[in-house]
Enzyme design. Structure first.
Site, short mmCIF file in Angstrom:
data_model
loop_
_atom_site.label_atom_id
_atom_site.label_comp_id
_atom_site.label_asym_id
_atom_site.label_seq_id
_atom_site.Cartn_x
_atom_site.Cartn_y
_atom_site.Cartn_z
CE LYS A 1 -3.29 2.61 2.93
NZ LYS A 1 -4.14 2.59 4.14
CG ASP B 1 -5.50 7.96 4.66
OD1 ASP B 1 -6.41 8.61 4.10
OD2 ASP B 1 -5.71 6.93 5.34
CE LYS C 1 -6.64 8.68 8.04
NZ LYS C 1 -7.35 7.64 8.82
CG ASP D 1 -9.93 7.58 6.65
OD1 ASP D 1 -8.86 7.51 6.00
OD2 ASP D 1 -9.98 7.79 7.87
CD GLU E 1 -6.71 5.30 2.48
OE1 GLU E 1 -7.71 5.38 3.23
OE2 GLU E 1 -5.57 5.05 2.90
NE ARG F 1 -11.04 -1.06 3.72
CZ ARG F 1 -11.68 -1.25 4.87
NH1 ARG F 1 -12.86 -1.85 4.91
NH2 ARG F 1 -11.14 -0.84 6.01
N1 BES Z 1 -4.31 4.44 6.92
C1 BES Z 1 -5.48 4.24 7.69
C2 BES Z 1 -5.31 3.23 8.81
C3 BES Z 1 -4.54 3.70 10.01
C4 BES Z 1 -5.11 4.53 10.93
C5 BES Z 1 -3.28 3.22 10.24
C6 BES Z 1 -4.41 4.91 12.05
C7 BES Z 1 -2.58 3.59 11.37
C8 BES Z 1 -3.14 4.45 12.28
C9 BES Z 1 -6.61 3.71 6.79
O1 BES Z 1 -6.61 4.19 5.50
C10 BES Z 1 -7.88 4.12 7.40
O2 BES Z 1 -8.12 5.30 7.47
N2 BES Z 1 -8.69 3.16 7.85
C11 BES Z 1 -9.92 3.44 8.49
C12 BES Z 1 -10.93 2.45 7.97
C13 BES Z 1 -12.35 2.75 8.40
C14 BES Z 1 -12.83 4.01 7.73
C15 BES Z 1 -13.22 1.58 8.04
C16 BES Z 1 -9.72 3.32 9.99
O3 BES Z 1 -8.99 2.43 10.42
O4 BES Z 1 -10.28 4.13 10.71
ZN ZN Z 2 -4.82 4.77 4.75
MN MN Z 3 -7.65 6.00 5.33
#
Ligand code: BES
Ligand code: ZN
Ligand code: MN
Length: 492
Positions: free
Chosen positions: A262, A267, A274, A344, A346, A348
């Site tokens: 990835k 992000d 966020k 968010d 993204e 996947r």
């Molecule tokens: N890159 C983030 C995951 C992440 C968050 C990694 C905090 C490390 C620390 C990912 O893209 C993300 O935002 N995932 C969301 C998914 C949700 C919207 C289903 C998450 O984990 O909140």
């Molecule tokens: Zn991410």
């Molecule tokens: Mn994200």
């Protein structure tokens, strides 16, 4: 920094520093006992000032009867608790102390302490890894006078040499080079480490190590129909890239291991923005990509007899007038449609198209690496990475490689029961599955694109970087990936 393997006597070695292990009970390791005898008890005389907790150090200068300029005592902790962790703590403590010294060379008389039933090649491998990690620096973005490079140029591992140990040192040095690359790519700010920057880095690796590289541009993705990847990059001013980097170290007939990383270089969450706190850390959202480039650098650097293909989808996730909206439906490269309920989620979306693309390489196995979910951090913390796999043997190999590299993973389920959380009324499925089991439903989403392959997914959201005072990339899971690929090819 050079590592050499040669037997030396700790009292007679004419070196800048001799490093000796001491247990918390004030038990001396064999080399420490020899130095104590040669110095007529001068070493033991200092022990009241030394805790000998794992990784603690005490520097002694000009011990009588000892040829080395300095003796560095390193704590190994309690004898009964001594194991992988304490051994690595001791190495790290020693290396941090050595970094501050003026010594140009040193011998680590720690490397022959037995760590459980591990062979000495394991000790040597981890000695190189821990010392190199402690000497890593990232100061290219600081202006003004930089601290001078550390003086230490040669590290002796004082054990008797054989093929296994020479291989271990070569492998560990190359792995450290790969980890350094992954670390630096992670630490670079997101205005420097853009998708184009990652593509240039891949091309640079290709030149340096004679690899094949190909970079797909936006129009290529459009022609192929990578609707999910394209949806993520919509609002970014940085062009997206899909990097394909191949290392061919084995016969053409040998099916490749494909590593998919990835590469979200930043992000923001997109329209599902966020919160501001710690958002800077989302520069690390390309850590999967960095680990793929790092692992390939390592394997190419040691000329490993393996075929590996790195596939890196990379772009930014930004809000803006062209951004993908919650509710948008896109068509993935696989033909399946996805309702994007949260922009968010993204990772996947870019991974699913990259995984479908990976099918064309007819992989032996595919492993994707992603900072995919905050939920994985909640489940497993910062100690182990999450492992998901649709193949038992592959899962076992990754677990074992993680233990061996001390870059551990823990398996979570991928059962069909979770799939219904991704239900959508309007598309084939949604890109989120609600809060319960968030790391699992993310993996279940990816599983819908990998049914034709032996596949595993590593969620490194909790392990790829450290926050707070020690903020920085960890380069995980480069050590795991390198070890896995080597073991998978039959190298123990
Ligand atoms: N890159 C983030 C995951 C992440 C968050 C990694 C905090 C490390 C620390 C990912 O893209 C993300 O935002 N995932 C969301 C998914 C949700 C919207 C289903 C998450 O984990 O909140
Ligand atoms: Zn991410
Ligand atoms: Mn994200």
């Amino acid at each position: 920094m050079e590592f050499s393997i040669k037997t030396l006597s700790p009292e007679k070695a004419k070196l800048g520093c001799v490093v000796l292990g001491v247990y918390q009970e004030k038990d001396l390791t064999a080399p420490a006992r020899r130095v104590d005898q040669a110095s007529q008890g001068a070493l033991r005389g200092t022990l009241q000032d030394f805790s000998a907790k794992a990784g603690s150090t005490l520097l002694l200068r000009a011990l009588p009867g000892i040829a080395a300029e300095r003796v560095l005592l390193v704590g190994l902790g309690e004898r009964a608790k001594f194991g992988e962790s304490a051994y690595r703590e001791a190495l790290r403590g020693a290396a941090l102390a050595l970094r501050e010294l003026g010594a140009r060379n040193a011998a680590l008389f720690l490397v022959d302490v037995r760590v459980g039933a591990k062979p000495l090649s394991w000790n040597a491998r981890h000695a190189v890894a821990c010392v190199r990690e402690a000497f890593y620096r990232f100061d290219e973005m600081k202006s003004g006078k930089k601290a001078p490079a550390p003086a230490l140029a040669e590290v002796v591992l004082p054990i008797s040499s054989n093929d296994q140990i020479r291989n271990a040192v070569r492998e560990a040095s190359a792995t450290a080079d790969g980890a350094d690359l992954a670390r630096t790519l992670g630490n670079l700010p997101p205005n420097v480490c853009t998708p184009s920057y990652l593509a240039e880095e891949a091309k640079k690796l290709a030149r340096q190590y004679k690899l094949r590289v190909e970079v797909l541009e936006r129009r290529d993705m459009e022609k192929l129909g990578m609707g999910a990847l394209l949806a993520v990059t919509n609002a970014s001013h940085q062009p997206p890239k899909l990097i394909v980097l191949r290392y061919e170290g084995a016969a053409k007939s040998k099916k490749p291991v494909v590593l998919v990383g990835k590469g979200i270089t930043f992000d923001t969450g997109g329209i599902s923005l966020k919160p501001a706190g710690e958002m800077d850390e989302m520069k690390y959202d390309m850590s999967g990509a960095g680990s793929v480039l790092g692992a390939i650098r390592a394997l190419a650097g040691m000329r490993a007899p393996v075929n590996v293909i790195g596939v890196v989808p990379t772009c930014e996730n930004m809000p803006g007038g062209h951004a993908t909206r919650p509710g948008d439906i896109v068509k993935t490269l696989s033909g399946q449609t996805v309702e994007i309920l949260n922009t968010d989620a993204e990772g996947r979306l870019i991974l699913c198209d990259a995984l479908t693309y990976a099918e064309r390489f007819e992989p032996d196995v595919v492993v994707d690496i992603a900072t995919l979910t905050g939920a994985c951090v909640v489940a497993l913390g910062h100690v182990v990475s999450g492992l998901f796999a649709n193949d038992e043997k592959l899962a076992g190999e990754l677990l074992a490689a993680g233990d061996d590299a001390w870059d551990r993973v823990w398996r979570l389920p991928l059962w069909e029961d979770y799939q219904e959380q991704l239900r959508s009324n309007f598309a084939d499925f949604a890109n989120i599955g609600g809060r319960p089991g968030g790391a699992i439903t993310a993996a279940c989403y990816l599983a819908r694109f990998t049914r034709k392959m032996r596949w595993a997914h590593l969620d490194v959201a909790g392990t790829a970087w450290k926050s707070g005072r020690e903020k920085g990339s960890t380069a995980r899971p480069v050590p795991l990936l390198v070890r896995f690929v080597l073991r998978h090819a039959g190298r123990k």
